[in-house]
Design a protein around this motif. Structure first.
Motif, short mmCIF file in Angstrom:
data_model
loop_
_atom_site.label_atom_id
_atom_site.label_comp_id
_atom_site.label_asym_id
_atom_site.label_seq_id
_atom_site.Cartn_x
_atom_site.Cartn_y
_atom_site.Cartn_z
N PHE A 233 -41.81 26.59 2.66
CA PHE A 233 -40.44 26.43 3.16
C PHE A 233 -40.33 27.04 4.56
N PHE A 234 -39.64 26.32 5.43
CA PHE A 234 -39.46 26.78 6.81
C PHE A 234 -37.96 26.85 7.13
N SER A 235 -37.50 28.01 7.55
CA SER A 235 -36.10 28.19 7.90
C SER A 235 -35.91 29.57 8.50
N ILE A 236 -34.93 29.70 9.38
CA ILE A 236 -34.61 31.01 9.94
C ILE A 236 -33.09 31.18 9.97
N GLY A 237 -32.65 32.39 10.34
CA GLY A 237 -31.22 32.65 10.47
C GLY A 237 -30.49 32.56 9.15
N MET A 238 -29.26 32.01 9.18
CA MET A 238 -28.42 31.97 7.98
C MET A 238 -28.86 30.91 6.97
N SER A 239 -29.77 30.03 7.37
CA SER A 239 -30.30 29.06 6.42
C SER A 239 -31.47 29.63 5.62
N TYR B 154 -35.34 30.83 0.80
CA TYR B 154 -35.90 31.87 -0.07
C TYR B 154 -35.52 31.60 -1.53
N THR B 155 -34.27 31.22 -1.76
CA THR B 155 -33.81 30.91 -3.11
C THR B 155 -34.56 29.72 -3.69
N ALA B 156 -34.74 28.70 -2.89
CA ALA B 156 -35.47 27.51 -3.34
C ALA B 156 -36.91 27.87 -3.70
N CYS B 157 -37.52 28.67 -2.86
CA CYS B 157 -38.90 29.12 -3.11
C CYS B 157 -38.97 29.91 -4.42
N ALA B 158 -38.05 30.84 -4.61
CA ALA B 158 -38.04 31.67 -5.81
C ALA B 158 -37.87 30.84 -7.08
N LYS B 159 -36.98 29.84 -7.04
CA LYS B 159 -36.74 29.01 -8.22
C LYS B 159 -37.99 28.21 -8.59
N LEU B 160 -38.66 27.64 -7.58
CA LEU B 160 -39.85 26.84 -7.86
C LEU B 160 -41.00 27.70 -8.37
N LEU C 38 -40.66 30.35 -10.09
CA LEU C 38 -40.29 30.77 -11.44
C LEU C 38 -40.81 29.81 -12.49
N ILE C 39 -40.92 28.51 -12.13
CA ILE C 39 -41.42 27.52 -13.09
C ILE C 39 -42.86 27.12 -12.78
N GLY C 40 -43.54 27.94 -11.98
CA GLY C 40 -44.98 27.75 -11.81
C GLY C 40 -45.43 26.87 -10.67
N LEU C 41 -44.53 26.48 -9.77
CA LEU C 41 -44.95 25.66 -8.63
C LEU C 41 -45.44 26.55 -7.49
N PRO C 42 -46.41 26.08 -6.71
CA PRO C 42 -47.03 26.89 -5.66
C PRO C 42 -46.19 26.94 -4.38
N ALA C 43 -45.04 27.57 -4.47
CA ALA C 43 -44.11 27.62 -3.33
C ALA C 43 -44.23 28.96 -2.61
N ALA C 44 -43.99 28.94 -1.29
CA ALA C 44 -44.05 30.16 -0.49
C ALA C 44 -43.16 30.01 0.74
N THR C 45 -42.76 31.15 1.30
CA THR C 45 -41.99 31.13 2.55
C THR C 45 -42.17 32.46 3.25
N GLU C 46 -42.01 32.45 4.55
CA GLU C 46 -42.10 33.65 5.37
C GLU C 46 -40.80 33.82 6.14
#
Length: 304
Positions: free
Chosen positions: A158-164, A169-175, A177-185
């Motif tokens: 996931f790519f995003s900065i600022g208020m987005s 981060y929420t999208a990454c955490a949810k995925l 949680l169900i075992g998908l290989p998601a990450a964000t910086e």
């Protein structure tokens, strides 16, 4: 009339009919608001004049709109056709139908001090309308396609900065949680590094309210060069980020600002994230339950 001209005429009619059908399926005024930043100067004059008071347009002649907006008659007709209708008269019919269904005007008025609503209820009404408009902006097929792309990805960044960024981060955490290989910086420089490491079969997901955040757009551009599949979520149609996305999802736009960001953007963006999450989780029902149970047991150990 020659056979070629007849065929061309038939194709043109079919094209207009298809475009008109698409216009009827989408919220016209919300679409105007969403594309406003990408319009040329003449189109923007017309769009802003319409959005300022949509009901007024129903009782205005094309010459009155020319005088009020400052655009030429030709520009107004061309603007209407660009929306998928045959001309100004058809545009007014489409607009009247939309206003009769209580669309955009209700959304704007909900924040303009209606006497029968308190300030707090106004905010909830505004969010409720924004969620309905977001649902109208996104075809079910596109949401389904996006969820399947995420489900089958080798890696999701996931790519995003600022208020987005909190949405990313929420999208990454949810995925995860169900075992998908998601990450964000959270660091934009590290996001660029991660974009260079994506490959075919991976997914780059950019989230930007304006759709013009240089760092986020650049990350999708790099990911695309590396053959990764690119998705985006934005509140602005035809913005730079959509040009770098293989599939774009749209949250409703808003003129009402709150700390430099549209008031409803986070709610509508998060709703789309939840829709994708639920879609994936239901298809992976057994694996989802197993993942949630496993995570739940360990998370409970951290509670007092």
């Amino acid at each position: 009339m020659s056979k070629n001209k007849l065929v061309e005429g038939q194709k043109e009619k079919l094209s207009l009919s298809a475009a008109s059908f698409e216009t009827l399926k989408r919220p016209l005024l919300v679409y105007l608001q969403a594309t406003l930043p990408s319009l040329n100067p003449a189109e923007r004059l017309i769009a802003e004049y319409i959005l300022k008071d949509p009901e007024r347009i129903l009782f205005s002649s094309i010459s009155q709109i020319r005088h009020g907006s400052g655009a030429s008659v030709g520009s107004i007709v061309g603007f209407c056709r660009s929306l998928g209708v045959k001309g100004f008269a058809d545009f007014k019919i489409t607009l009247a139908r939309e206003l009769a269904q209580g669309g955009f005007s209700a959304s704007q008025k909900s924040m303009n001090g209606r006497e029968d609503l308190s300030l707090f209820r106004n905010v909830f009404e505004f969010h409720s309308q924004s969620l309905k408009e977001t649902q109208q902006l996104n075809r079910v097929e596109n949401l389904e396609r996006a969820s399947r792309i995420l489900e089958s990805a080798g890696r999701i960044e996931f790519f995003s900065i600022g208020m987005s960024y909190p949405v990313a981060y929420t999208a990454c955490a949810k995925l995860r949680l169900i075992g998908l290989p998601a990450a964000t910086e959270c660091d934009s420089h590290l996001q660029l590094v991660n974009a260079t490491q994506l490959r075919k079969g991976d997914v780059a997901f950019g989230i930007s309210c304006s759709g013009s955040t240089n760092e986020t757009v650049r990350c999708l551009e790099i990911a695309r060069e590396k053959k990764a599949t690119t998705l985006c979520l934005t509140n602005c149609m035809k913005s730079p980020i959509t040009a770098q996305a293989d599939l774009a999802l749209y949250a409703t736009p808003s003129e009402i600002k709150y700390f430099q960001a549209p008031l409803a953007s986070r709610i509508t963006q998060l709703a789309l994230v939840d829709a994708l999450f639920v879609s994936i989780a239901l298809r992976r029902k057994n694996r989802t339950l197993a993942q949630l149970r496993s995570a739940g047991v360990k998370l409970l150990e951290h509670r007092i």
